[in-house]
Write a protein that holds these residues in place. Structure first.
Motif, mmCIF file in Angstrom:
data_model
loop_
_atom_site.group_PDB
_atom_site.id
_atom_site.type_symbol
_atom_site.label_atom_id
_atom_site.label_comp_id
_atom_site.label_asym_id
_atom_site.label_seq_id
_atom_site.Cartn_x
_atom_site.Cartn_y
_atom_site.Cartn_z
ATOM 1 N N TYR A 76 0.839 -1.211 0.000
ATOM 2 C CA TYR A 76 0.000 0.000 0.000
ATOM 3 C C TYR A 76 0.869 1.256 0.000
ATOM 4 O O TYR A 76 0.641 2.184 -0.779
ATOM 5 N N ARG A 92 2.004 4.147 -3.290
ATOM 6 C CA ARG A 92 1.870 5.607 -3.251
ATOM 7 C C ARG A 92 3.226 6.273 -3.480
ATOM 8 O O ARG A 92 3.426 7.430 -3.122
ATOM 9 N N ALA A 127 -6.332 3.265 -7.026
ATOM 10 C CA ALA A 127 -7.245 3.430 -5.888
ATOM 11 C C ALA A 127 -7.771 2.047 -5.554
ATOM 12 O O ALA A 127 -8.347 1.366 -6.399
ATOM 13 N N MET A 128 -7.513 1.626 -4.322
ATOM 14 C CA MET A 128 -7.769 0.223 -3.997
ATOM 15 C C MET A 128 -9.204 -0.019 -3.528
ATOM 16 O O MET A 128 -9.841 0.838 -2.931
ATOM 17 N N PRO A 176 -8.560 -0.770 0.898
ATOM 18 C CA PRO A 176 -7.312 -0.193 1.441
ATOM 19 C C PRO A 176 -7.015 -0.778 2.825
ATOM 20 O O PRO A 176 -7.921 -0.899 3.647
ATOM 21 N N VAL A 177 -5.760 -1.160 3.048
ATOM 22 C CA VAL A 177 -5.420 -1.814 4.315
ATOM 23 C C VAL A 177 -5.236 -0.795 5.435
ATOM 24 O O VAL A 177 -4.871 0.358 5.195
ATOM 25 N N PHE A 218 1.622 9.872 6.391
ATOM 26 C CA PHE A 218 1.590 9.033 5.193
ATOM 27 C C PHE A 218 1.483 9.893 3.933
ATOM 28 O O PHE A 218 2.245 9.717 2.976
ATOM 29 N N ASN A 246 -4.933 7.070 12.410
ATOM 30 C CA ASN A 246 -4.071 6.086 11.770
ATOM 31 C C ASN A 246 -4.649 5.680 10.428
ATOM 32 O O ASN A 246 -5.867 5.563 10.271
ATOM 33 N N LEU A 247 -3.755 5.430 9.509
ATOM 34 C CA LEU A 247 -4.112 5.153 8.126
ATOM 35 C C LEU A 247 -5.171 4.057 8.005
ATOM 36 O O LEU A 247 -4.918 2.901 8.345
ATOM 37 N N ASN A 248 -6.355 4.458 7.540
ATOM 38 C CA ASN A 248 -7.477 3.548 7.271
ATOM 39 C C ASN A 248 -8.008 2.812 8.507
ATOM 40 O O ASN A 248 -8.934 2.001 8.386
ATOM 41 N N GLU A 249 -7.417 3.088 9.665
ATOM 42 C CA GLU A 249 -7.802 2.332 10.857
ATOM 43 C C GLU A 249 -9.150 2.839 11.375
ATOM 44 O O GLU A 249 -9.294 4.008 11.703
ATOM 45 N N HIS A 285 -10.790 8.713 1.060
ATOM 46 C CA HIS A 285 -9.371 8.904 1.326
ATOM 47 C C HIS A 285 -8.522 8.470 0.124
ATOM 48 O O HIS A 285 -7.502 9.099 -0.191
ATOM 49 N N GLU A 286 -8.949 7.434 -0.576
ATOM 50 C CA GLU A 286 -8.235 7.022 -1.791
ATOM 51 C C GLU A 286 -8.280 8.141 -2.832
ATOM 52 O O GLU A 286 -7.274 8.445 -3.482
ATOM 53 N N GLN A 315 -5.983 10.976 -1.977
ATOM 54 C CA GLN A 315 -4.601 10.666 -2.364
ATOM 55 C C GLN A 315 -4.379 10.902 -3.846
ATOM 56 O O GLN A 315 -3.369 11.459 -4.262
#
Lengths: 373, 248
Positions: free
Chosen positions: A327, A331, B85-86, B89-90, B100, B139-142, B152-153, B156
């Motif tokens: 991931y 980016r 763009a996932m 996203p994890v 990030f 925290n990222l995607n948490e 959020h994707e 980015q």
């Protein structure tokens, strides 16, 4: 009374101030089986020559008194009895103890920093007593550095309604050996926060213990460690819930990299029959970054009463998650930096808990330095 | 003017061939919709182009302005101007969104953005996507909801300004309001300059908001039909059944 009145775990049962009461460990004992005894440089078998030196420098908060006392001082050795041979050796061999007293109801205006600097060849022994009197609040930093073969006992005696926050940094030189016992004793409604950071040294074995003398005690113990090739960093926690309605929380996280990097984490929690209403949780997580590194993680939870508020433990050791790295790389972030971000995130979540900004920054800086290697 | 050229791409997962010869050219300024039933290989196409280690390229080329992306590492592809763009996203514990994003923008632009400018861009981007300001410190995607992850994707994508963006089922799991916000983000991005979009979707719903120039139907690991926007309407009416039968 049933058979289960006493804890089955006998590791912590044997306790004595007399060195002669402890056999020299062979490495087969449960207590010693993970520790490479040959690297203890004689701390465990009486063969270490006491020719080394660890200097203790104290920068005390103005509200705090600092004394250097002899072995006969009445305040020394009151809160614990040594429960392994190295602890008993340190008890037998120290010459002067440092006693730090936070007077009743005093709220310290700044952290008290103890810098322990090792030098010389041979072993050294130490003893520190931190006495926080009722309703007082203090922050203490223990900063270990230099080269040493060092065994010590530290007593944290936290009085009624008092609060003690301790950060202990083990950032020794590469050849250092350090075997340390932290004994925290919590009176009624006392609060104890411990944050351990272990980075440097050939072998560090640190045993933070907590005991309670009355209900309402609250202990939170966190730790981060970063183990490089050849290092043995061991943390052995024991929380002995012998009083009702006390809390404990343990969260230790480590990263390991390099050949023969070895981390050991033992988390023992005993909830005795009388400790109804106990609330405890312990967690250990390891991130294994390369082949050849090894993490042993052993949580033990022994519950002798049915009346607990909460009791749990978890342990997980794993590698970097490919999906995390993917991931970040997707980016544009290069692999090495992605890896650093993930590791820093993993350990940094705990470091953020350190309330003293200066210490927090220093720990983050030290982790950055490890990651940049 | 950027061009992504996929030539006879074959991809396997654990020895099972998923993509069987995909040919597709995306030029900046154009939006291509790839539609297809579940399991047709649409997401495999997206992840294989981005370089996910799970997918093995067994044949073909993917060229971005003549550079073979398949020769590059995942991060090099992103820095070359590709964005994915996932769909899922994890969550990355302990890595804040702002940290990030700053790392990503620094990597893609080749230099750290000026703090003030970055803060402004970030705030504008978040406002436009109705993302709460406190989000940057999380925290990222948490603990993000599905909609928050997708927004959020898109955030980015808008910050990184790729030449070609591949959007993998960005519409899945969104309610109508969130779909509208996300679609507006995609349209802003399309209008912002010289950029091509490969929009992978199962449903025609998003195509009402994001109008494609071309529609490709994916089945059995390859493109089985191509056309203009009218093809999407046909799919809407008839479904994928004819293609899934045909590919068997």
């Amino acid at each position: 009374m049933g058979l289960n009145e006493k804890p089955l775990s006998t590791l912590h049962e044997k306790a004595s101030y007399d060195l002669g009461d402890f056999e020299v460990p062979t490495g087969r004992e449960e207590q010693w089986r993970f520790t490479p005894l040959s690297r203890l440089k004689g701390l465990h078998n009486g063969k270490a020559e006491a020719a080394g030196h660890v200097r203790v420098d104290v920068e005390a908060a103005p509200e705090v008194t600092v004394e250097t006392v002899g072995r006969d001082d009445a305040r020394v050795g009151k809160s614990f009895v040594p429960s392994d041979r190295v602890s008993a050796q340190a008890w037998t061999s120290f010459e002067k103890a440092t006693v730090i007293t936070v007077p009743r109801e005093a709220v310290t205006s700044e952290p008290t920093v103890l810098t322990l600097t090792g030098s010389g060849d041979g072993a050294a022994y130490g003893h520190i007593v931190v006495k926080v009197e009722p309703l007082a609040e203090a922050v203490l930093v223990l900063d270990h550095k230099g080269s040493a073969v060092y065994a010590d006992n530290i007593e944290f005696v936290v009085g009624e309604g008092a609060s003690l926050k301790v950060v202990s940094v083990q950032d020794w030189d590469d050849d250092a050996v350090h075997v340390s016992h932290h004994h925290a004793q919590l009176a009624k409604d006392a609060t104890f926060r411990s944050f351990v950071v272990t980075l440097g040294g050939d072998l560090v074995r640190l045993s933070p213990n907590v005991s309670y003398t009355a209900p309402g005690g609250d202990a939170d113990m966190s730790g981060v460690y970063f183990v490089d090739a050849g290092q043995h960093l061991e943390h052995r926690l024991l929380v002995d819930h012998s009083q009702p309605n006390c809390k404990s929380n343990v969260d230790y996280r480590g990263a390991l990299q390099g050949e023969d990097a070895h981390a050991v984490w033992i988390g023992d929690v005993i909830i005795r029959v009388e400790a109804e209403g106990t609330d405890t949780y312990e967690l250990n997580r390891n991130l294994i970054l390369t082949d050849g590194a090894r993490a042993d993680s052993v949580p033990n939870l022994e519950i002798l009463t049915g009346e607990v508020a909460g009791a749990g433990h978890a342990s997980a050791s794993g590698r970097l998650d490919d999906e995390h790295i993917f991931y970040l790389q997707a980016r544009g972030i290069p692999y090495d930096e992605a890896r650093r971000l993930v590791i820093r995130g993993f350990l940094g979540q705990l470091v953020e808990k350190i309330e003293v900004a200066e210490i927090r920054e220093r720990v983050l800086g030290a982790l950055e330095a490890e990651l940049a290697r | 003017m950027a061009t992504l050229e996929i030539r006879d791409l074959h991809v396997a997962v654990e020895d099972k061939e998923i993509l069987r010869g995909v040919n597709l050219t995306v030029q900046s300024g154009k939006t291509h919709a790839i539609m297809g039933p579940n399991g047709s290989g649409k997401s495999t196409l997206a992840y294989a182009i981005a370089g996910h280690p799970k997918y093995t390229i067994t044949g073909g080329q993917v060229l971005l302005d003549g550079v073979d992306l398949l020769e590059l590492s995942v991060d090099e592809r992103a820095r070359a101007g590709l964005f994915l763009a996932m769909q899922y996203p994890v969550e990355v514990p302990g890595v804040s969104v702002s940290n990030f994003l700053r790392s990503a923008v620094t990597a893609v632009r080749g230099e750290a953005p000026k703090l003030r400018e970055f803060a402004k861009d970030l705030k504008n981007g978040m406002d436009a996507l109705s993302i709460d300001g406190a989000f940057a410190q999380r925290n990222l995607n948490e603990g993000f909801s599905g909609g928050e992850k997708k927004r959020h994707e898109i955030l980015q994508m808008e910050l990184l300004k790729p030449k070609i963006a591949v959007l993998d089922e960005t519409d899945s799991g969104l309610d109508v309001d969130a779909l509208r916000v996300v679609s507006e983000g995609i349209n802003r991005f399309r209008a912002s300059g010289d950029t091509g979009v490969l929009l992978i979707t199962h449903y025609t719903r998003i195509l009402r908001y994001v109008k494609p120039d071309f529609v490709h139907v994916f089945a059995g690991g390859r493109i089985v039909e191509e056309g203009g926007p009218e093809l999407a309407e046909k799919l809407e009416a008839e479904g994928y059944e004819q293609y899934t039968k045909a590919s068997l």
